[in-house]
Design a protein around this motif. Structure first.
Motif, PDB file in Angstrom:
ATOM      1  N   LYS A   1      -8.792  -4.375 -37.332  1.00 51.66           N
ATOM      2  CA  LYS A   1      -7.407  -4.470 -37.883  1.00 51.66           C
ATOM      3  C   LYS A   1      -7.157  -5.577 -38.454  1.00 51.66           C
ATOM      4  O   LYS A   1      -6.681  -5.688 -39.652  1.00 51.66           O
ATOM      5  CB  LYS A   1      -6.315  -4.052 -36.816  1.00 51.66           C
ATOM      6  CG  LYS A   1      -4.644  -4.144 -37.525  1.00 51.66           C
ATOM      7  CD  LYS A   1      -3.743  -3.777 -36.387  1.00 51.66           C
ATOM      8  CE  LYS A   1      -2.371  -3.936 -37.097  1.00 51.66           C
ATOM      9  NZ  LYS A   1      -2.121  -3.692 -38.512  1.00 51.66           N
ATOM     10  N   LEU A   2      -7.662  -6.763 -37.770  1.00 50.61           N
ATOM     11  CA  LEU A   2      -7.460  -8.188 -38.352  1.00 50.61           C
ATOM     12  C   LEU A   2      -8.291  -8.160 -39.684  1.00 50.61           C
ATOM     13  O   LEU A   2      -7.803  -8.957 -40.707  1.00 50.61           O
ATOM     14  CB  LEU A   2      -8.335  -9.160 -37.274  1.00 50.61           C
ATOM     15  CG  LEU A   2      -7.154  -9.456 -36.380  1.00 50.61           C
ATOM     16  CD1 LEU A   2      -7.909 -10.427 -35.233  1.00 50.61           C
ATOM     17  CD2 LEU A   2      -6.270 -10.390 -36.967  1.00 50.61           C
ATOM     18  N   VAL A   3      -9.728  -7.580 -39.724  1.00 53.25           N
ATOM     19  CA  VAL A   3     -10.249  -7.640 -40.778  1.00 53.25           C
ATOM     20  C   VAL A   3      -9.771  -6.806 -42.080  1.00 53.25           C
ATOM     21  O   VAL A   3      -9.988  -7.180 -43.126  1.00 53.25           O
ATOM     22  CB  VAL A   3     -11.863  -7.213 -40.539  1.00 53.25           C
ATOM     23  CG1 VAL A   3     -12.863  -6.686 -41.809  1.00 53.25           C
ATOM     24  CG2 VAL A   3     -12.579  -8.033 -39.532  1.00 53.25           C
ATOM     25  N   GLU A   4      -9.395  -5.747 -41.768  1.00 56.66           N
ATOM     26  CA  GLU A   4      -8.804  -4.586 -42.853  1.00 56.66           C
ATOM     27  C   GLU A   4      -7.658  -5.559 -43.313  1.00 56.66           C
ATOM     28  O   GLU A   4      -7.538  -5.349 -44.699  1.00 56.66           O
ATOM     29  CB  GLU A   4      -8.508  -3.379 -42.202  1.00 56.66           C
ATOM     30  CG  GLU A   4     -10.111  -2.689 -41.944  1.00 56.66           C
ATOM     31  CD  GLU A   4      -9.891  -1.259 -40.979  1.00 56.66           C
ATOM     32  OE1 GLU A   4      -8.598  -0.867 -40.738  1.00 56.66           O
ATOM     33  OE2 GLU A   4     -10.801  -0.492 -41.133  1.00 56.66           O
ATOM     34  N   ASP A   5      -6.827  -5.845 -42.450  1.00 58.98           N
ATOM     35  CA  ASP A   5      -5.584  -6.320 -43.140  1.00 58.98           C
ATOM     36  C   ASP A   5      -5.526  -7.532 -43.905  1.00 58.98           C
ATOM     37  O   ASP A   5      -5.128  -7.704 -44.848  1.00 58.98           O
ATOM     38  CB  ASP A   5      -4.474  -6.688 -41.759  1.00 58.98           C
ATOM     39  CG  ASP A   5      -3.851  -5.362 -41.210  1.00 58.98           C
ATOM     40  OD1 ASP A   5      -4.190  -4.259 -41.617  1.00 58.98           O
ATOM     41  OD2 ASP A   5      -3.198  -5.729 -40.094  1.00 58.98           O
TER      42      ASP A   5
ATOM     43  N   ARG B   1     -18.731  -8.043 -39.644  1.00 58.41           N
ATOM     44  CA  ARG B   1     -17.629  -9.046 -39.683  1.00 58.41           C
ATOM     45  C   ARG B   1     -16.591  -8.564 -38.368  1.00 58.41           C
ATOM     46  O   ARG B   1     -16.182  -9.520 -37.894  1.00 58.41           O
ATOM     47  CB  ARG B   1     -16.955  -8.870 -41.188  1.00 58.41           C
ATOM     48  CG  ARG B   1     -17.682  -9.612 -42.075  1.00 58.41           C
ATOM     49  CD  ARG B   1     -16.916  -9.735 -43.443  1.00 58.41           C
ATOM     50  NE  ARG B   1     -16.747  -8.688 -43.996  1.00 58.41           N
ATOM     51  CZ  ARG B   1     -15.444  -8.085 -44.205  1.00 58.41           C
ATOM     52  NH1 ARG B   1     -14.236  -8.794 -43.939  1.00 58.41           N
ATOM     53  NH2 ARG B   1     -15.321  -7.152 -44.990  1.00 58.41           N
ATOM     54  N   ILE B   2     -16.594  -7.270 -38.265  1.00 57.67           N
ATOM     55  CA  ILE B   2     -15.701  -6.904 -36.963  1.00 57.67           C
ATOM     56  C   ILE B   2     -16.304  -7.246 -35.685  1.00 57.67           C
ATOM     57  O   ILE B   2     -15.446  -7.714 -34.832  1.00 57.67           O
ATOM     58  CB  ILE B   2     -15.547  -5.284 -37.213  1.00 57.67           C
ATOM     59  CG1 ILE B   2     -14.605  -4.896 -38.333  1.00 57.67           C
ATOM     60  CG2 ILE B   2     -14.873  -4.703 -35.911  1.00 57.67           C
ATOM     61  CD1 ILE B   2     -14.581  -3.502 -38.766  1.00 57.67           C
ATOM     62  N   LEU B   3     -17.412  -6.975 -35.761  1.00 56.88           N
ATOM     63  CA  LEU B   3     -18.206  -7.286 -34.238  1.00 56.88           C
ATOM     64  C   LEU B   3     -18.129  -8.951 -34.190  1.00 56.88           C
ATOM     65  O   LEU B   3     -18.130  -9.443 -33.047  1.00 56.88           O
ATOM     66  CB  LEU B   3     -19.682  -6.773 -34.471  1.00 56.88           C
ATOM     67  CG  LEU B   3     -19.705  -5.326 -34.392  1.00 56.88           C
ATOM     68  CD1 LEU B   3     -21.312  -5.119 -34.601  1.00 56.88           C
ATOM     69  CD2 LEU B   3     -19.074  -4.917 -33.063  1.00 56.88           C
ATOM     70  N   GLN B   4     -18.416  -9.591 -35.317  1.00 56.55           N
ATOM     71  CA  GLN B   4     -18.552 -10.942 -35.220  1.00 56.55           C
ATOM     72  C   GLN B   4     -16.963 -11.572 -34.777  1.00 56.55           C
ATOM     73  O   GLN B   4     -16.494 -12.492 -33.934  1.00 56.55           O
ATOM     74  CB  GLN B   4     -18.673 -11.817 -36.323  1.00 56.55           C
ATOM     75  CG  GLN B   4     -18.883 -13.245 -36.161  1.00 56.55           C
ATOM     76  CD  GLN B   4     -19.728 -13.822 -37.368  1.00 56.55           C
ATOM     77  OE1 GLN B   4     -20.932 -13.907 -37.324  1.00 56.55           O
ATOM     78  NE2 GLN B   4     -19.134 -14.416 -38.823  1.00 56.55           N
TER      79      GLN B   4
ATOM     80  N   ALA C   1     -13.796 -16.434 -48.977  1.00 59.94           N
ATOM     81  CA  ALA C   1     -14.357 -15.618 -47.566  1.00 59.94           C
ATOM     82  C   ALA C   1     -13.563 -14.444 -47.051  1.00 59.94           C
ATOM     83  O   ALA C   1     -12.291 -14.582 -46.963  1.00 59.94           O
ATOM     84  CB  ALA C   1     -14.324 -17.013 -46.680  1.00 59.94           C
ATOM     85  N   THR C   2     -14.276 -13.483 -47.067  1.00 57.78           N
ATOM     86  CA  THR C   2     -13.718 -12.302 -46.343  1.00 57.78           C
ATOM     87  C   THR C   2     -13.393 -12.865 -44.751  1.00 57.78           C
ATOM     88  O   THR C   2     -14.084 -13.522 -44.378  1.00 57.78           O
ATOM     89  CB  THR C   2     -14.509 -10.986 -46.509  1.00 57.78           C
ATOM     90  OG1 THR C   2     -15.793 -11.262 -45.926  1.00 57.78           O
ATOM     91  CG2 THR C   2     -14.626 -10.585 -48.046  1.00 57.78           C
ATOM     92  N   TYR C   3     -12.810 -11.939 -44.245  1.00 59.07           N
ATOM     93  CA  TYR C   3     -12.336 -12.376 -42.971  1.00 59.07           C
ATOM     94  C   TYR C   3     -13.726 -11.964 -41.948  1.00 59.07           C
ATOM     95  O   TYR C   3     -14.154 -11.036 -42.321  1.00 59.07           O
ATOM     96  CB  TYR C   3     -11.186 -11.488 -42.709  1.00 59.07           C
ATOM     97  CG  TYR C   3     -10.600 -11.727 -41.351  1.00 59.07           C
ATOM     98  CD1 TYR C   3      -9.512 -13.217 -41.288  1.00 59.07           C
ATOM     99  CD2 TYR C   3     -10.901 -11.475 -39.948  1.00 59.07           C
ATOM    100  CE1 TYR C   3      -8.974 -13.537 -40.082  1.00 59.07           C
ATOM    101  CE2 TYR C   3     -10.218 -11.858 -38.875  1.00 59.07           C
ATOM    102  CZ  TYR C   3      -9.432 -12.991 -39.082  1.00 59.07           C
ATOM    103  OH  TYR C   3      -8.748 -13.510 -37.667  1.00 59.07           O
ATOM    104  N   GLY C   4     -13.507 -12.706 -40.989  1.00 57.05           N
ATOM    105  CA  GLY C   4     -14.869 -12.588 -40.246  1.00 57.05           C
ATOM    106  C   GLY C   4     -16.253 -13.277 -40.582  1.00 57.05           C
ATOM    107  O   GLY C   4     -17.174 -13.130 -39.995  1.00 57.05           O
TER     108      GLY C   4
END
Length: 209
Positions: free
Chosen positions: A156-160, A139-142, A8-11
């Motif tokens: 930042k959370l998603v990319e990191d 994913r960022i918006l979610q 699972a990717t973040y978000g």
């Protein structure tokens, strides 16, 4: 006994979908138990095990993903810098994690989140390998909505996290976790509701021979 791996990717709500699928299939959800079991087997602290875990907030994936920015970090047989002394090399923790995943899959089945499960259990009979993914923007918006953080913080959370998890798989398995050939099912859980995603995975898991 059903075996499902989820990358699972973040978000993408992997930590929500995973336990729900496990409950529906009547098998364990295997996530936090892995570093605990590895720590017990190696006789080290849970904190030391988490340093090497790809799902941990400060796991090895984060170090690997930042390697090009850290002059003290090199590969190819040269010692790596890690915060604090490490009693064992990272490869030893990864090997023990792989063994724990395989033994659990054989003994009780389960839903396994992260840790390159699709590669570790690629040869496990009847295993279903799932990828939860979506465009970064959604994913960022979610993430911003669910975590109640700013869009900048969510980005930042998603990319990191994406960078860290990808680095873990690339470094230890020489594979791209986004490669669809690793999975039988790829789902966008930012547009398909969580409960529908759970239903899709359960149906697929029960259909796999």
């Amino acid at each position: 006994m059903r075996v499902v791996t989820i990358s699972a990717t973040y978000g993408t709500a992997g930590s929500v979908i995973g336990p729900a699928v496990a409950e529906r299939l009547g098998v364990p959800f295997v996530d936090r138990a892995i570093p605990s079991a590895v720590a017990e087997e190696l006789g080290c602290s849970i904190e030391e095990a988490l340093v090497h875990d790809d799902r941990a907030e400060h796991g090895l994936g984060r170090l690997l993903s930042g390697a090009m920015r850290l002059p003290t970090v090199t590969f190819g047989g040269v010692d790596m810098y890690l915060p604090g002394a490490m009693p064992l090399p990272p490869e030893e923790f990864v090997t023990r994690t792989e063994r724990m995943i395989k033994e659990t899959a054989r003994a009780s089945g389960g839903v396994f989140l992260g840790r390159a499960g699709a590669l570790v259990l690629a040869e496990h009979p009847g295993a279903l390998h799932v990828r939860l993914d979506a465009p970064a923007r959604r994913r960022i918006l979610q993430t911003a909505a669910l975590s109640e953080v700013s869009e900048r913080a969510a980005r930042k959370l998603v990319e990191d996290n994406d960078r860290a998890r990808s680095a873990y798989v690339r470094h230890f398995y020489r594979a791209d976790p986004a490669d669809p050939r690793l999975y039988q099912l790829v789902v966008d859980s930012t547009t398909i509701p969580v409960q529908a995603c759970v239903e899709l995975i359960v149906i697929a898991a029960e259909a796999v021979n």
